[in-house]
Design a protein around this motif. Structure first.
Motif, PDB file in Angstrom:
ATOM      1  N   ALA A 320      -9.704   5.530 -42.141  1.00  0.00           N
ATOM      2  CA  ALA A 320      -8.750   7.221 -42.336  1.00  0.00           C
ATOM      3  C   ALA A 320      -8.715   8.099 -43.850  1.00  0.00           C
ATOM      4  CB  ALA A 320      -7.569   6.516 -42.084  1.00  0.00           C
ATOM      5  N   VAL A 321      -9.158   8.607 -43.812  1.00  0.00           N
ATOM      6  CA  VAL A 321      -9.670   9.543 -45.553  1.00  0.00           C
ATOM      7  C   VAL A 321      -8.761  10.912 -45.141  1.00  0.00           C
ATOM      8  CG1 VAL A 321     -11.289   9.848 -47.314  1.00  0.00           C
ATOM      9  CG2 VAL A 321     -11.368   8.064 -45.968  1.00  0.00           C
ATOM     10  N   GLU A 322      -7.572  11.254 -46.152  1.00  0.00           N
ATOM     11  CA  GLU A 322      -7.826  12.326 -45.941  1.00  0.00           C
ATOM     12  C   GLU A 322      -9.239  13.201 -46.993  1.00  0.00           C
ATOM     13  OE1 GLU A 322      -3.870  15.834 -46.807  1.00  0.00           O
ATOM     14  OE2 GLU A 322      -3.375  13.413 -46.557  1.00  0.00           O
ATOM     15  N   ASN A 323      -9.390  14.493 -46.924  1.00  0.00           N
ATOM     16  CA  ASN A 323     -10.276  15.027 -48.009  1.00  0.00           C
ATOM     17  C   ASN A 323     -10.694  14.272 -48.542  1.00  0.00           C
ATOM     18  OD1 ASN A 323      -9.161  17.572 -47.355  1.00  0.00           O
ATOM     19  ND2 ASN A 323      -6.980  17.000 -48.370  1.00  0.00           N
ATOM     20  N   PRO A 324     -12.064  13.215 -47.808  1.00  0.00           N
ATOM     21  CA  PRO A 324     -13.138  12.688 -48.630  1.00  0.00           C
ATOM     22  C   PRO A 324     -14.029  13.784 -49.027  1.00  0.00           C
ATOM     23  CG  PRO A 324     -13.502  13.127 -45.543  1.00  0.00           C
ATOM     24  CD  PRO A 324     -12.075  14.334 -46.744  1.00  0.00           C
ATOM     25  N   ARG A 325     -14.474  13.019 -50.460  1.00  0.00           N
ATOM     26  CA  ARG A 325     -15.443  13.529 -51.733  1.00  0.00           C
ATOM     27  C   ARG A 325     -16.974  13.064 -51.119  1.00  0.00           C
ATOM     28  NH1 ARG A 325     -13.130  10.438 -56.903  1.00  0.00           N
ATOM     29  NH2 ARG A 325     -15.742  11.198 -57.750  1.00  0.00           N
ATOM     30  N   GLY A 326     -16.641  12.092 -50.229  1.00  0.00           N
ATOM     31  CA  GLY A 326     -18.199  11.956 -49.314  1.00  0.00           C
ATOM     32  C   GLY A 326     -17.912  10.757 -48.511  1.00  0.00           C
ATOM     33  N   PHE A 327     -20.004  10.526 -47.972  1.00  0.00           N
ATOM     34  CA  PHE A 327     -19.757   9.532 -46.659  1.00  0.00           C
ATOM     35  C   PHE A 327     -20.924   9.662 -47.050  1.00  0.00           C
ATOM     36  CE2 PHE A 327     -18.897  12.287 -43.837  1.00  0.00           C
ATOM     37  CZ  PHE A 327     -20.082  12.119 -42.899  1.00  0.00           C
ATOM     38  N   GLY A 328     -21.646   7.861 -46.631  1.00  0.00           N
ATOM     39  CA  GLY A 328     -22.928   7.530 -46.403  1.00  0.00           C
ATOM     40  C   GLY A 328     -23.578   6.592 -45.888  1.00  0.00           C
ATOM     41  N   LEU A 329     -24.978   6.822 -44.636  1.00  0.00           N
ATOM     42  CA  LEU A 329     -25.826   5.385 -44.734  1.00  0.00           C
ATOM     43  C   LEU A 329     -26.801   5.221 -46.248  1.00  0.00           C
ATOM     44  CD1 LEU A 329     -25.826   5.320 -41.201  1.00  0.00           C
ATOM     45  CD2 LEU A 329     -24.442   4.293 -42.231  1.00  0.00           C
ATOM     46  N   CYS A 330     -26.595   4.429 -46.626  1.00  0.00           N
ATOM     47  CA  CYS A 330     -27.469   3.398 -47.752  1.00  0.00           C
ATOM     48  C   CYS A 330     -28.431   3.002 -47.494  1.00  0.00           C
ATOM     49  CB  CYS A 330     -26.410   3.540 -48.643  1.00  0.00           C
ATOM     50  SG  CYS A 330     -25.123   4.697 -49.015  1.00  0.00           S
ATOM     51  N   GLN A 331     -29.366   2.365 -48.340  1.00  0.00           N
ATOM     52  CA  GLN A 331     -30.759   1.761 -49.010  1.00  0.00           C
ATOM     53  C   GLN A 331     -30.074   1.412 -50.157  1.00  0.00           C
ATOM     54  OE1 GLN A 331     -31.345  -0.570 -46.595  1.00  0.00           O
ATOM     55  NE2 GLN A 331     -34.353   0.215 -46.454  1.00  0.00           N
ATOM     56  N   ARG A 332     -29.443  -0.475 -50.211  1.00  0.00           N
ATOM     57  CA  ARG A 332     -29.517  -0.145 -52.182  1.00  0.00           C
ATOM     58  C   ARG A 332     -30.767  -0.976 -52.200  1.00  0.00           C
ATOM     59  NH1 ARG A 332     -23.154  -1.137 -53.205  1.00  0.00           N
ATOM     60  NH2 ARG A 332     -22.597   1.259 -53.420  1.00  0.00           N
ATOM     61  N   ASP A 333     -31.132  -1.908 -51.467  1.00  0.00           N
ATOM     62  CA  ASP A 333     -32.356  -3.076 -51.616  1.00  0.00           C
ATOM     63  C   ASP A 333     -33.442  -1.947 -51.771  1.00  0.00           C
ATOM     64  OD1 ASP A 333     -33.651  -5.556 -51.962  1.00  0.00           O
ATOM     65  OD2 ASP A 333     -32.259  -6.495 -50.734  1.00  0.00           O
ATOM     66  N   ARG A 334     -33.668  -2.908 -52.885  1.00  0.00           N
ATOM     67  CA  ARG A 334     -35.164  -1.520 -53.030  1.00  0.00           C
ATOM     68  C   ARG A 334     -36.140  -2.628 -53.711  1.00  0.00           C
ATOM     69  NH1 ARG A 334     -34.764   3.103 -50.445  1.00  0.00           N
ATOM     70  NH2 ARG A 334     -32.644   3.856 -50.998  1.00  0.00           N
ATOM     71  N   ARG A 335     -36.028  -3.927 -53.564  1.00  0.00           N
ATOM     72  CA  ARG A 335     -36.704  -4.930 -54.081  1.00  0.00           C
ATOM     73  C   ARG A 335     -37.599  -5.483 -52.689  1.00  0.00           C
ATOM     74  NH1 ARG A 335     -32.680  -8.903 -55.878  1.00  0.00           N
ATOM     75  NH2 ARG A 335     -31.616  -8.217 -54.362  1.00  0.00           N
ATOM     76  N   PHE A 336     -39.349  -5.010 -52.970  1.00  0.00           N
ATOM     77  CA  PHE A 336     -40.126  -4.858 -51.611  1.00  0.00           C
ATOM     78  C   PHE A 336     -40.346  -6.678 -51.750  1.00  0.00           C
ATOM     79  CE2 PHE A 336     -44.128  -7.159 -50.859  1.00  0.00           C
ATOM     80  CZ  PHE A 336     -44.132  -6.603 -49.976  1.00  0.00           C
ATOM     81  N   GLU A 337     -39.634  -7.747 -52.301  1.00  0.00           N
ATOM     82  CA  GLU A 337     -40.397  -8.968 -52.191  1.00  0.00           C
ATOM     83  C   GLU A 337     -38.837  -9.380 -50.936  1.00  0.00           C
ATOM     84  OE1 GLU A 337     -38.325  -9.112 -56.242  1.00  0.00           O
ATOM     85  OE2 GLU A 337     -39.989  -7.906 -55.155  1.00  0.00           O
ATOM     86  N   ASN A 338     -37.762  -8.290 -50.564  1.00  0.00           N
ATOM     87  CA  ASN A 338     -37.106  -8.756 -49.750  1.00  0.00           C
ATOM     88  C   ASN A 338     -36.567  -7.935 -48.786  1.00  0.00           C
ATOM     89  OD1 ASN A 338     -35.234  -9.641 -52.082  1.00  0.00           O
ATOM     90  ND2 ASN A 338     -33.914  -8.399 -52.475  1.00  0.00           N
ATOM     91  N   TYR A 339     -38.058  -7.096 -48.633  1.00  0.00           N
ATOM     92  CA  TYR A 339     -39.017  -7.001 -47.447  1.00  0.00           C
ATOM     93  C   TYR A 339     -40.317  -7.475 -46.806  1.00  0.00           C
ATOM     94  CZ  TYR A 339     -34.597  -3.645 -47.794  1.00  0.00           C
ATOM     95  OH  TYR A 339     -33.428  -3.486 -48.518  1.00  0.00           O
TER      96      TYR A 339
END
Length: 520
Positions: A320-339
């Motif tokens: 529940a949020v009133e007047n949200p500043r933003g939201f998103g689906l993110c891919q934070r892990d940018r290390r190739f070795e983790n994939y």
């Protein structure tokens, strides 16, 4: 936060791959054909058309394909390729347009027009726009066949070569790319009744108008008409490609009927498994996902991070949020070795951030996590649900920016969650814990955390809506420069909302980590 689980009728929407196409030398003075006289066009005209359409019965027209193109499979459909030398504005603008052929799952006609000087002229279907590969086409398809969608190209990485920056294909789906990004998650124009027992309704963009840009323009505007059984809409996308490609979206929606759940600015992604995997997988790759978390910035200034999961049963979570500043689906892990995936390149999959323009009022960000046994399924959906529910005849307008990025240093401005790991809490020294008890390890980094000495008295603010928590432990991680929180959780058989953040003398140092625990 509201938690519930409901039955869902699954629909696997396979969107055709957008591979680079080979060149065919075709000397043409013009790259596309216009049909009929031009008609006046602007966004206000489109809004009036969408409003008029809402007063008419919904017409779910389909394409009648010629013999040889009916019933194509995925690979056969991918063999139909647009001829690059036929692209609209080829070598005349910094942008060019390539079209998708109808077929496979894309069996609804999509009309495309070019707007120049305030007048719109449709692009006529022509067989010579496409190469059909091994597919044998009988006869000449009609000129009013239409298309399945289109994509825009732009010199994103260096002058000269054209790179794909956005593609509209299937229902109201579209995908954006910034510099050094690879296609992953999708955005949508609208979501209706996602995860509702009655089944989801998929609105579609049935017509597009692309404004002709100036020769050296670095931005372009696209308009779209959305249609579905219970809603129509007028959309305007102002696209500016770059390191972070940004689309400013304006839409006016006209409900044909009451809508129980209207999902605005929806995002769709895939999460198969990650570092906190709860499923056994016979796969050499450590992680497989297009996104690893939901980020929410509340109007009150709190930043929330929810790690994604591939649950055993449908999960729907509401923030529940009133007047949200933003939201998103993110891919934070940018290390190739983790994939360890040289084909999918998950570490280069973009994140999408929705930034409201103006006050959105009361509502909630909703996250839907759908069980999936294969990585080809998009099983994650996030969107904004306004309050009160949408009623027939009550128009709704909305504006927001959509940002495609690899990393934004300010998102969030505090320390951030860098990993979530979960295991059994029944260790040799902790054998008295229930069998279902879990041991959580949450890592934080960034913000002011790397500058704090290990002797600082950081406080882990940890809570659970149900069940029992053991006192958390906070440690400086000398290997990463971040901080780690350990805690054990003993559930009581009910779903539980877990929360954790780090504080220093009562002030928050990090975003709020949240996790939804549900019984197996």
């Amino acid at each position: 936060m509201i938690i519930r689980a409901e039955p869902l009728r699954r629909r696997n929407l396979l969107i055709a791959g957008l591979a680079a196409f080979g060149a065919v030398a075709l000397p043409l003075r013009r790259s596309f054909a216009e049909t009929g006289a031009g008609e006046p066009f602007d966004y206000e005209i489109l809004c009036r058309r969408a409003q008029e359409l809402a007063g008419q019965p919904h017409n779910d027209e389909t394409v009648t394909l010629p013999d040889g193109l009916k019933g194509l499979g995925y690979d056969q459909y991918r063999d139909i390729r647009f001829v690059p030398e036929r692209a609209i504005w080829r070598s005349a603008r910094r942008f060019e347009v390539q079209l998708f052929h109808p077929g496979f799952l894309n069996d609804r006609p999509v009309r495309v027009s070019i707007v120049s000087g305030g007048e719109a002229r449709p692009v006529a279907y022509r067989r010579e726009l496409f190469s059909f590969g091994a597919n044998r086409v009988e006869g000449d398809p009609p000129s009013d066949l239409g298309f399945a969608g289109f994509r825009l190209h732009y010199p994103l990485h260096r002058p000269g070569p054209m790179d794909e920056v956005i593609a509209f294909l299937g229902a109201s789906y579209f995908r954006m790319l910034g510099r050094d990004q690879k296609y992953g998650l999708s955005a949508r124009g609208l979501a209706i009744d996602t995860a509702q027992p009655r089944g989801e309704e998929f609105p579609r963009f049935r017509e597009f108008w692309i404004e002709e840009p100036a020769a050296e323009a670095d931005a372009i505007t696209v308009h779209a008409l959305l249609d579905s059984p219970r809603c129509t809409g007028a959309y305007r996308f102002h696209l500016r490609p770059g390191t972070e490609t940004v689309a400013e979206v304006h839409c006016a929606l006209y409900p044909r009927a009451d809508i129980e759940k209207l999902g605005l600015a929806p995002l769709t992604s895939m999460f198969f498994y990650g570092e906190g995997r709860s499923r056994r997988t016979d796969d050499f790759r450590p992680e497989v996902h297009d996104s690893d978390g939901l980020q929410v910035a509340t109007g009150a200034g709190e930043w929330i991070w929810r790690p994604l999961a591939n649950p055993r049963a449908l999960r729907v979570s509401s923030f529940a949020v009133e007047n949200p500043r933003g939201f998103g689906l993110c891919q934070r892990d940018r290390r190739f070795e983790n994939y360890q995936d040289l084909e999918s390149l998950f570490h280069k999959r973009p994140s999408l951030w929705v930034e409201p323009i103006g006050a959105w009022g009361k509502g909630h960000v909703e996250l839907v996590e759908i069980p999936s046994e294969e990585e080809i399924n998009d099983n994650i959906v996030a969107y904004w649900v306004p309050e009160p529910p949408v009623r027939k005849g009550n128009p709704l307008t909305l504006s927001y920016r959509l940002v495609s990025f690899l990393d934004l240093a300010w998102l969030p401005p505090l320390g951030r969650v860098t990993s979530t790991r979960i295991g059994s809490a029944r260790t040799p020294g902790n054998a008295g814990m229930p069998r279902e008890a879990r041991h959580f390890v949450v890592d934080f980094g960034g913000g002011d955390l790397p500058h704090l000495d290990a002797e600082e008295a950081l406080d882990a603010d940890v809570s659970a809506s149900t069940g029992r928590l053991l006192a958390p432990v906070v440690l400086k991680n000398a290997e990463t420069g971040g901080w780690r929180v350990f805690f054990d959780f003993a559930p009581d058989g009910k779903p539980s909302d877990l929360r954790c953040r780090l504080r220093l003398r009562g002030a928050p140092l990090t975003e709020t980590w949240t996790y939804l625990w549900t019984p197996a």
